[in-house]
Design a protein around this motif. Structure first.
Motif, short mmCIF file in Angstrom:
data_model
loop_
_atom_site.label_atom_id
_atom_site.label_comp_id
_atom_site.label_asym_id
_atom_site.label_seq_id
_atom_site.Cartn_x
_atom_site.Cartn_y
_atom_site.Cartn_z
N SER A 64 -12.76 151.21 59.73
CA SER A 64 -12.24 149.82 60.69
C SER A 64 -12.19 149.23 59.13
CB SER A 64 -12.99 149.36 61.09
OG SER A 64 -13.47 148.26 61.51
N GLN A 68 -8.19 147.48 59.00
CA GLN A 68 -8.42 145.80 59.07
C GLN A 68 -7.67 145.10 57.36
OE1 GLN A 68 -10.22 143.75 61.48
NE2 GLN A 68 -12.27 144.72 62.04
N LEU A 79 -6.97 150.28 64.67
CA LEU A 79 -7.95 150.24 65.48
C LEU A 79 -8.27 151.25 66.70
CD1 LEU A 79 -9.85 146.65 64.67
CD2 LEU A 79 -10.31 148.60 63.47
N LEU A 82 -8.65 153.98 65.98
CA LEU A 82 -10.77 154.58 66.19
C LEU A 82 -11.49 154.76 66.28
CD1 LEU A 82 -11.70 154.74 62.55
CD2 LEU A 82 -12.26 152.43 63.00
N GLU A 83 -11.76 153.20 67.71
CA GLU A 83 -12.66 153.34 68.79
C GLU A 83 -12.13 154.88 69.40
OE1 GLU A 83 -12.52 149.81 71.55
OE2 GLU A 83 -12.64 149.39 69.70
#
Ligand code: NAI
Length: 541
Positions: A64, A68, A79, A82-83
């Protein structure tokens, strides 16, 4: 990643030479069928992933952080992906797929999604655009290219050709300049990312495609000649006058000039119809955009051939009519100029830079001055303030920096200081003292107002470019700025952004700024869009 790395990571089951890959694939399928490994793999991959919560937590946090740092918070999809991955490690395939679908649909239709879809359509449209409306025009086959001038641009352009297996002759006046240019070409085409150096095998492969010469007789046989010598109209015209009588009837002559009008360069040519601008951006290796500039007498045949050629070397061409700064520099200059106005009013450099980057620009306008070079920027700026004195003024700040020898990054200092190579360059604290008479005392300006100050002059100039027919469609402006300036793709392009926020909002942003002078005056096209309740994309559909 390399095949070896893919194998080591378990992404590939086997690495083979290209010529035996079909046999290897057939054999692999047979073995899989016999042993049933693929079924076991399938089962394993569709079950939960074995990973400890600590490991998973660490993985999620580092990934993460990395995402970012890359997206600066402007692109939500990586993101979200990834979550989904992290959250579904313990799930079976059905549950994980459902989670993925939910994650995906939450992103769909967001402003960023709409903007990125627009970028996709812009690219797609560009691939199909032949540059001319007449379907009967068939572009010339370009099999050999000559580049005149072996400096920064000449060697970059030559390398772009060689990488696409086009035979390229590169010419310079002195053997020393030529040698250094050819060395740069070979270094670039043979660069190996993994070893970060020249790959000898690639040098052997590409060297025969490069012909370095100091004799003008060697360039005249090429299908296309691109001039990239000093930015001086007389020197360029003299060169064309010497070359033109020796050219074949179908040879195209082009200039990479960044400021001199194409029509002016063609004035004394016997065949101005076979002459155009092919304007690459620096560094050629990284910049995908190329402006194909149509002079007053350039033929459709020449434009279509230049467009097809630019595509052949893997770049994105946009056709631009002749005019000061062509397209990209014409729109860039008002934005850069405004940053100097703000600076002289007392807005701190750090605040100007932060606002531009928050908007999504890859770097702030002041750092861009340093990168372009203060002397070069002054030179390019002159074209603009001479052409548009009602809205662009020459700033005393640039000549003051030049006088101090602060030419930007190349001289170790400009607005920023580059002496410490390990640290990211910072605005030079001494600058205030050095330029005291030109920079006002610090003033307060909020983020919204600063954004309007920086980007509206660029936007208004774009509406004038459309009024004058410099480009055929607002989509050309958007593609040009994304590929030529790094205008943020997540905003979809300058005109797309204006359409999204709405012209009424833009009118409101402009109202308090109109007293600042011509550069903030509304334009006929903007007024028309407001009155007709239209959009820029809408009127040109
Ligand atoms: P440069 O100074 O690096 O290279 C120019 C080269 O041309 C030198 O090697 C010089 O020896 C050679 N030369 C001069 N007169 C010549 C002649 N009569 N015949 C053959 N060679 C000759 O310049 P650079 O930066 O590569 O610029 C070249 C052109 O590209 C200029 O027109 C410039 O405006 C344009 N351009 C430059 C960009 C940049 O960022 N540097 C971007 C886009 C266009």
């Amino acid at each position: 990643i390399s095949p070896e790395a893919a194998y080591a990571m378990g992404l590939a089951s086997q690495v083979t030479a290209p010529e035996s890959s079909l046999d290897a694939a057939i054999q692999m399928i047979r073995i899989e069928q016999e042993q049933g490994d693929y079924l076991r793999d399938r089962q394993k991959w569709s079950g939960p992933v074995e990973i400890s919560p600590v490991e998973l937590g660490f993985l999620g946090a580092t990934a993460s952080g990395y995402i970012q740092s890359q997206t600066k918070g402007n692109y939500p999809a990586p993101l979200a992906a990834l979550e989904v991955m992290v959250e579904s490690t313990g799930d079976d395939i059905e549950t994980a797929c459902k989670r993925e679908a939910e994650g995906m649909s939450a992103l769909f239709g967001s402003p960023v999604n709409t903007a990125l879809l627009n970028v996709f359509f812009l690219t797609d449209r560009n691939k199909k655009d032949r540059g001319v409306s007449d379907d009967k025009v068939k572009p010339n086959e370009i099999g050999s290219v000559s580049v005149i001038g072996a400096g920064i641009m000449g060697s970059g352009i030559t390398a772009a050709n060689v990488k696409r297996d086009i035979l390229a002759t590169i010419l310079d006046v002195t053997p020393e300049a030529l040698a250094s240019g050819v060395r740069n070409v070979l270094e670039e085409v043979s660069y190996n990312k993994q070893t970060r150096g020249a790959d000898p095998e690639r040098i052997v492969q590409y060297a025969p495609l490069v012909n370095g010469t100091t004799s003008e007789d060697e360039v005249v046989k090429s299908d296309l000649i691109i001039e990239a010598i000093v930015e001086n109209a007389d020197v360029k015209k003299n060169l064309f006058a010497r070359l033109e009588p020796k050219l074949r009837e179908d040879t195209i002559l082009a200039s990479n000039t960044s400021t001199i009008p194409i029509t002016q360069l063609a004035a004394e040519l016997a065949h101005p119809e076979r002459f155009c601008g092919i304007h690459f951006f620096n560094p050629v290796r990284r910049m995908k955009l190329v402006e194909v500039i149509r002079g007053e007498r350039t033929s459709d045949q020449t434009v279509a051939s230049a467009v097809a050629y630019v595509k052949r070397i893997g770049k994105a061409p946009i056709v631009v009519n002749d005019g000061p700064g062509f397209l990209v520099n014409r729109l860039l200059l008002p934005y850069m100029h405004e940053s100097l106005e703000l600076l002289s009013e007392g807005v701190p450099i750090a605040q100007i830079e932060r606002t531009a980057k928050r908007f999504g620009m890859p770097m702030g306008p002041i750092e861009l001055y340093d990168m372009v070079g203060i002397d070069t920027a002054t030179f390019a700026g002159r074209t603009m303030w001479e052409a548009f004195p009602d809205r662009i003024k020459s700033s005393p700040i640039l000549p003051a920096l030049v006088k101090l020898g602060r030419l930007g990054r190349k001289s170790g200092a400009g607005f920023f200081n580059y002496q410490n190579r390990k640290k990211r360059a910072q605005p030079d604290p001494q600058l205030g003292a050095l330029l005291r008479e030109h920079i006002g005392s610090p003033i307060d300006i909020d983020h919204e107002q600063l954004t309007a100050r920086l980007f509206l002059p660029m936007f208004l100039e774009a509406t004038r470019v459309l009024e004058e027919g410099i480009v055929r469609d607002p989509r050309d402006i958007d593609l040009g700025l994304i590929f030529g300036l790094g205008f943020p793709p997540f905003k979809g392009g300058l005109m797309f952004w204006a359409d999204q926020i709405g012209v009424n909002k833009i009118q409101k942003m402009l109202a308090p700024l109109e007293d600042l002078g011509g550069r903030f005056q509304t334009t006929e096209l903007l007024n028309r869009i407001i009155v007709e309740k239209e959009t820029f994309y809408g009127i040109s559909r």
